[in-house]
Design a protein around this motif. Structure first.
Motif, PDB file in Angstrom:
ATOM      1  N   LEU A 126       0.828  -1.203   0.000  1.00 14.70           N
ATOM      2  CA  LEU A 126       0.000   0.000   0.000  1.00 14.70           C
ATOM      3  C   LEU A 126       0.866   1.258   0.000  1.00 14.70           C
ATOM      4  CD1 LEU A 126      -2.707  -1.117   2.593  1.00 14.70           C
ATOM      5  CD2 LEU A 126      -2.890  -1.079   0.106  1.00 14.70           C
ATOM      6  N   ALA A 127       1.950   1.229   0.789  1.00 13.20           N
ATOM      7  CA  ALA A 127       2.842   2.386   0.828  1.00 13.20           C
ATOM      8  C   ALA A 127       3.510   2.596  -0.527  1.00 13.20           C
ATOM      9  CB  ALA A 127       3.897   2.181   1.915  1.00 13.20           C
ATOM     10  N   GLY A 128       3.890   1.484  -1.182  1.00 17.22           N
ATOM     11  CA  GLY A 128       4.518   1.597  -2.486  1.00 17.22           C
ATOM     12  C   GLY A 128       3.594   2.173  -3.539  1.00 17.22           C
ATOM     13  N   VAL A 129       2.343   1.707  -3.544  1.00 17.27           N
ATOM     14  CA  VAL A 129       1.372   2.248  -4.499  1.00 17.27           C
ATOM     15  C   VAL A 129       1.126   3.731  -4.225  1.00 17.27           C
ATOM     16  CG1 VAL A 129      -1.044   2.164  -5.218  1.00 17.27           C
ATOM     17  CG2 VAL A 129       0.246   0.047  -4.974  1.00 17.27           C
ATOM     18  N   ALA A 130       1.002   4.087  -2.951  1.00 16.32           N
ATOM     19  CA  ALA A 130       0.791   5.496  -2.597  1.00 16.32           C
ATOM     20  C   ALA A 130       1.969   6.356  -3.070  1.00 16.32           C
ATOM     21  CB  ALA A 130       0.600   5.632  -1.090  1.00 16.32           C
ATOM     22  N   MET A 131       3.189   5.838  -2.893  1.00 16.56           N
ATOM     23  CA  MET A 131       4.371   6.585  -3.337  1.00 16.56           C
ATOM     24  C   MET A 131       4.380   6.758  -4.852  1.00 16.56           C
ATOM     25  SD  MET A 131       8.421   5.652  -2.819  1.00 16.56           S
ATOM     26  CE  MET A 131       8.256   5.626  -1.024  1.00 16.56           C
ATOM     27  N   ALA A 132       4.068   5.668  -5.578  1.00 17.12           N
ATOM     28  CA  ALA A 132       4.060   5.737  -7.037  1.00 17.12           C
ATOM     29  C   ALA A 132       2.989   6.713  -7.530  1.00 17.12           C
ATOM     30  CB  ALA A 132       3.834   4.356  -7.630  1.00 17.12           C
TER      31      ALA A 132
END
Length: 282
Positions: A126-132
């Protein structure tokens, strides 16, 4: 007598070559589309139709050999939407920006599809998608006028469609043959798309670039990718996904004269960092 080690080395060498060819093909699609569409040599509808037809033609031998792998109706639809939205977006987006947005949307779609099918979604995903997605917002922030924002949304749609196509393709007994069938069906449905082009008839250069995109960067590139993916660990597949927009951005700067701006660098760091986070093993 052939040494076993030599045979293993040849297999590794072949794998490296196929991965490199697939990355170059995927990045090449962005470069070819932008070179054709950004210069007005061809409309997005004609580019899409010719790309799919050229891909179907080059993949025909895979479609005809051995037992038939029936094309997937949903797969052909996803392929058609991806190609159409991809072409529409590259009328306005530069190659680097389009590739970054595309792969962010692809990875987010694959994660969501996995979650809906029962796979565990980790906090780092979830953090990775939010960052992207933050990186995508950074890119959009520099292009607030209606045209580029609409093109960005088109590329998001292309990424969602490609992500779904990738998920659907996992059920194929022979992915290359399934891809050939999907290209054929999508090409037939896309045949009327040139009627949507408002400009003049396609120039020879635009047609040639569309054929190159369909036959080589799409058709043969996908075959190379499908041959090599079963040999690779998850992390290596992810690294290839990360490499593609980077290669596209650097090649676009050299070949198309696109600027490597600070905004693009910040957005790229966010998008690639986010994708990398989703690809890490728990």
């Amino acid at each position: 007598m052939i040494e076993p080690g030599g045979s293993a080395a040849r297999v590794r060498g072949t794998t490296v070559v196929l991965v490199a060819l697939a990355i170059l093909a995927f990045a090449g699609n962005s470069l070819l589309a932008r070179a054709a569409l950004g210069t007005g040599q061809i409309g997005w509808g004609s580019f899409t139709a010719i790309r799919l037809a050229a891909g179907a033609a080059i993949l025909l031998p895979w479609l005809l050999r051995g037992p038939r792998e029936r094309p997937s109706g949903r797969g052909a639809l996803a392929l058609l939407v991806y190609c159409g939205a991809f072409s529409f977006a590259y009328v306005r987006l530069n190659a680097a920006t389009g590739a970054m947005v595309l792969f962010a949307a692809v990875q987010a779609t694959i994660l969501v599809a996995g979650a809906l099918s029962g796979n565990r979604v980790r906090a780092i995903d979830l953090a990775g998608v939010a960052m992207a997605m933050t990186g995508v917002v950074v890119l959009i922030g520099g292009r607030a006028e209606a045209g580029p924002v609409l093109a960005m949304l088109g590329m998001v749609v292309a990424g969602i469609a490609w992500g779904l196509y990738s998920v659907l393709g996992r059920s194929a007994a022979d992915p290359a043959r399934r891809t050939a069938g999907n290209f054929l069906v999508a090409a037939l449905v896309a045949a009327p798309l040139p009627l949507l082009d408002a400009g003049p008839a396609p120039a020879f250069g635009g047609v040639a670039l569309a054929i190159a995109s369909g036959a080589f960067a799409s058709g043969l590139g996908y075959v190379a990718w499908y041959r090599v993916v079963p040999r690779l660990p998850h992390a290596t597949v992810g690294a290839a996904q990360l490499a593609t927009p980077v290669v596209a951005a650097l090649a676009a700067a050299v070949l198309l004269g696109e600027p490597l701006t600070v905004r693009l660098a910040v957005a790229a760091a966010l998008i690639l960092g986010g994708i990398a986070a989703t690809l890490r093993r728990a």
